[in-house]
Motif scaffolding. Structure first.
Motif, PDB file in Angstrom:
ATOM      1  N   UNK A 180      10.337  63.281  39.699  1.00  0.00           N
ATOM      2  CA  UNK A 180       9.173  63.332  38.819  1.00  0.00           C
ATOM      3  C   UNK A 180       7.886  63.469  39.620  1.00  0.00           C
ATOM      4  N   UNK A 181       6.850  63.924  38.950  1.00  0.00           N
ATOM      5  CA  UNK A 181       5.541  64.014  39.607  1.00  0.00           C
ATOM      6  C   UNK A 181       5.044  62.620  39.983  1.00  0.00           C
ATOM      7  N   UNK A 182       5.392  61.620  39.180  1.00  0.00           N
ATOM      8  CA  UNK A 182       4.980  60.255  39.484  1.00  0.00           C
ATOM      9  C   UNK A 182       5.567  59.794  40.813  1.00  0.00           C
ATOM     10  N   UNK A 183       6.820  60.156  41.067  1.00  0.00           N
ATOM     11  CA  UNK A 183       7.440  59.797  42.349  1.00  0.00           C
ATOM     12  C   UNK A 183       6.737  60.491  43.510  1.00  0.00           C
ATOM     13  N   UNK A 184       6.347  61.743  43.289  1.00  0.00           N
ATOM     14  CA  UNK A 184       5.617  62.483  44.320  1.00  0.00           C
ATOM     15  C   UNK A 184       4.270  61.819  44.602  1.00  0.00           C
ATOM     16  N   UNK A 185       3.562  61.447  43.558  1.00  0.00           N
ATOM     17  CA  UNK A 185       2.256  60.797  43.731  1.00  0.00           C
ATOM     18  C   UNK A 185       2.407  59.508  44.537  1.00  0.00           C
ATOM     19  N   UNK A 186       3.407  58.690  44.192  1.00  0.00           N
ATOM     20  CA  UNK A 186       3.619  57.436  44.920  1.00  0.00           C
ATOM     21  C   UNK A 186       3.967  57.690  46.382  1.00  0.00           C
ATOM     22  N   UNK A 187       4.828  58.689  46.606  1.00  0.00           N
ATOM     23  CA  UNK A 187       5.229  59.002  47.984  1.00  0.00           C
ATOM     24  C   UNK A 187       4.050  59.501  48.803  1.00  0.00           C
ATOM     25  N   UNK A 188       3.274  60.413  48.236  1.00  0.00           N
ATOM     26  CA  UNK A 188       2.125  60.950  48.965  1.00  0.00           C
ATOM     27  C   UNK A 188       1.086  59.868  49.238  1.00  0.00           C
ATOM     28  N   UNK A 189       0.967  58.916  48.320  1.00  0.00           N
ATOM     29  CA  UNK A 189       0.025  57.819  48.543  1.00  0.00           C
ATOM     30  C   UNK A 189       0.446  56.994  49.759  1.00  0.00           C
ATOM     31  N   UNK A 190       1.740  56.704  49.855  1.00  0.00           N
ATOM     32  CA  UNK A 190       2.224  55.931  50.996  1.00  0.00           C
ATOM     33  C   UNK A 190       2.111  56.735  52.289  1.00  0.00           C
ATOM     34  N   UNK A 191       2.439  58.022  52.226  1.00  0.00           N
ATOM     35  CA  UNK A 191       2.326  58.862  53.420  1.00  0.00           C
ATOM     36  C   UNK A 191       0.868  58.999  53.865  1.00  0.00           C
ATOM     37  N   UNK A 192      -0.035  59.036  52.907  1.00  0.00           N
ATOM     38  CA  UNK A 192      -1.460  59.087  53.239  1.00  0.00           C
ATOM     39  C   UNK A 192      -1.889  57.806  53.950  1.00  0.00           C
ATOM     40  N   UNK A 193      -1.402  56.670  53.457  1.00  0.00           N
ATOM     41  CA  UNK A 193      -1.738  55.396  54.084  1.00  0.00           C
ATOM     42  C   UNK A 193      -1.216  55.324  55.511  1.00  0.00           C
ATOM     43  N   UNK A 194      -0.111  55.999  55.760  1.00  0.00           N
ATOM     44  CA  UNK A 194       0.455  56.047  57.122  1.00  0.00           C
ATOM     45  C   UNK A 194      -0.177  57.148  57.976  1.00  0.00           C
ATOM     46  N   UNK A 195      -1.162  57.858  57.399  1.00  0.00           N
ATOM     47  CA  UNK A 195      -1.868  58.955  58.078  1.00  0.00           C
ATOM     48  C   UNK A 195      -0.909  60.080  58.470  1.00  0.00           C
ATOM     49  N   UNK A 196       0.046  60.342  57.581  1.00  0.00           N
ATOM     50  CA  UNK A 196       1.004  61.425  57.813  1.00  0.00           C
ATOM     51  C   UNK A 196       0.666  62.662  56.991  1.00  0.00           C
ATOM     52  N   UNK A 197       0.005  62.499  55.858  1.00  0.00           N
ATOM     53  CA  UNK A 197      -0.358  63.639  55.026  1.00  0.00           C
ATOM     54  C   UNK A 197      -1.760  63.458  54.458  1.00  0.00           C
ATOM     55  N   UNK A 198      -2.341  64.583  54.057  1.00  0.00           N
ATOM     56  CA  UNK A 198      -3.565  64.620  53.269  1.00  0.00           C
ATOM     57  C   UNK A 198      -3.304  65.572  52.109  1.00  0.00           C
ATOM     58  N   UNK A 199      -3.973  65.363  51.015  1.00  0.00           N
ATOM     59  CA  UNK A 199      -3.833  66.272  49.883  1.00  0.00           C
ATOM     60  C   UNK A 199      -5.139  67.017  49.663  1.00  0.00           C
ATOM     61  N   UNK A 200      -5.012  68.259  49.257  1.00  0.00           N
ATOM     62  CA  UNK A 200      -6.157  69.088  48.911  1.00  0.00           C
ATOM     63  C   UNK A 200      -5.828  69.769  47.592  1.00  0.00           C
ATOM     64  N   UNK A 201      -6.794  70.436  47.010  1.00  0.00           N
ATOM     65  CA  UNK A 201      -6.560  71.071  45.716  1.00  0.00           C
ATOM     66  C   UNK A 201      -5.482  72.145  45.844  1.00  0.00           C
ATOM     67  N   UNK A 202      -4.353  71.928  45.156  1.00  0.00           N
ATOM     68  CA  UNK A 202      -3.267  72.904  45.166  1.00  0.00           C
ATOM     69  C   UNK A 202      -2.561  73.021  46.498  1.00  0.00           C
ATOM     70  N   UNK A 203      -2.726  72.014  47.355  1.00  0.00           N
ATOM     71  CA  UNK A 203      -2.111  72.095  48.682  1.00  0.00           C
ATOM     72  C   UNK A 203      -1.847  70.695  49.221  1.00  0.00           C
ATOM     73  N   UNK A 204      -0.961  70.630  50.200  1.00  0.00           N
ATOM     74  CA  UNK A 204      -0.645  69.389  50.900  1.00  0.00           C
ATOM     75  C   UNK A 204      -0.680  69.689  52.393  1.00  0.00           C
ATOM     76  N   UNK A 205      -1.311  68.824  53.165  1.00  0.00           N
ATOM     77  CA  UNK A 205      -1.398  68.996  54.613  1.00  0.00           C
ATOM     78  C   UNK A 205      -0.542  67.924  55.286  1.00  0.00           C
ATOM     79  N   UNK A 206       0.458  68.363  56.024  1.00  0.00           N
ATOM     80  CA  UNK A 206       1.270  67.446  56.828  1.00  0.00           C
ATOM     81  C   UNK A 206       0.551  67.277  58.161  1.00  0.00           C
ATOM     82  N   UNK A 207      -0.009  66.103  58.376  1.00  0.00           N
ATOM     83  CA  UNK A 207      -0.817  65.861  59.571  1.00  0.00           C
ATOM     84  C   UNK A 207       0.038  65.678  60.816  1.00  0.00           C
ATOM     85  N   UNK A 208       1.188  65.044  60.642  1.00  0.00           N
ATOM     86  CA  UNK A 208       2.047  64.690  61.778  1.00  0.00           C
ATOM     87  C   UNK A 208       3.501  64.990  61.422  1.00  0.00           C
ATOM     88  N   UNK A 209       3.956  66.239  61.641  1.00  0.00           N
ATOM     89  CA  UNK A 209       5.340  66.594  61.281  1.00  0.00           C
ATOM     90  C   UNK A 209       6.380  65.704  61.936  1.00  0.00           C
TER      91      UNK A 209
END
Length: 220
Positions: A180-209
């Motif tokens: 679900x999109x809700x699962x994606x939102x929760x996952x991206x939030x945790x990854x953002x807190x770990x400084x692994x990803x950032x989100x942008x409009x219509x895009x996702x940036x993987x900071x540390x593959x």
């Protein structure tokens, strides 16, 4: 293992086709239409999507440079089972179905390379289903995001030295990960807190593959 088409194979496919270009959002192939052509992608990235009867759109795959798309339909003469949409401006060569089939009949090595390409995709899809089927939704999201960013992301050094910018919405990521999109939102939030990803409009940036590859969700 299929390592991609050789320069000789690519030259044959280009010679059989007609150059064409599509803007971002352009439809290369539409679900339900006759499968009258294949396309060799030269530049850009496309998404392959399928719409169900209830209107739900599933992201099946992304394809990029030197990928061949639409060959299935050309070979079995059916209507399109999915649509192909440009995620960035795309240039390629359009090969009419009769010419594509004739080219395979005329050139055994090329036909074998195309067959290996098809087998590789099917095997990868099977392996991915098996791996994702035994994973939690959070892990599936991270695994799919990592793979797509490695295959189709673009370098984004302004974010981080090894960052990869992936033109993908959160809903598309949810579809690709089978969650679900809700699962994606929760996952991206945790990854953002770990400084692994950032989100942008219509895009996702993987900071540390590399960090994303070794990341384990809290509680696992």
């Amino acid at each position: 293992m299929f390592d991609g088409f050789t320069p000789e194979h690519l030259a044959l496919l280009r010679g059989a086709g007609v150059p064409a270009a599509w803007p971002r959002g352009g439809v290369l192939m539409r679900q339900g239409e006759p499968a009258d052509r294949a396309v060799l992608i030269e530049t850009g990235v496309v998404k392959i999507v399928s719409e169900s009867a209830n209107g739900y759109v599933s992201l099946l795959a992304l394809r990029g440079v030197h990928d061949l798309i639409g060959e299935f339909g050309c070979l079995d003469d059916t209507v399109r089972s999915a649509s192909v949409v440009a995620m960035r401006p795309v240039h390629g060569f359009v090969i009419a179905a009769p010419r594509f089939c004739a080219l395979m009949e005329e050139n055994g090595p090329l036909a074998l390379a195309i067959l290996r390409s098809v087998i590789n995709r099917l095997r990868h899809a099977d392996d991915q289903r098996a791996a994702l089927g035994s994973s939690t939704a959070v892990v599936r999201v991270a695994q799919v995001l990592l793979e797509l960013s490695e295959r189709h992301g673009t370098p984004a050094p302004r974010w981080a030295p090894k960052a990869r910018h992936l033109k993908l919405t959160q809903q598309e990521l949810a579809s690709a990960a089978g969650t679900s999109r809700e699962s994606v939102v929760r996952t991206l939030r945790e990854l953002h807190q770990r400084e692994l990803v950032e989100t942008a409009r219509g895009a996702i940036v993987v900071l540390d593959p590399e960090g994303l590859e070794w990341w384990e969700p809290e509680g696992d």
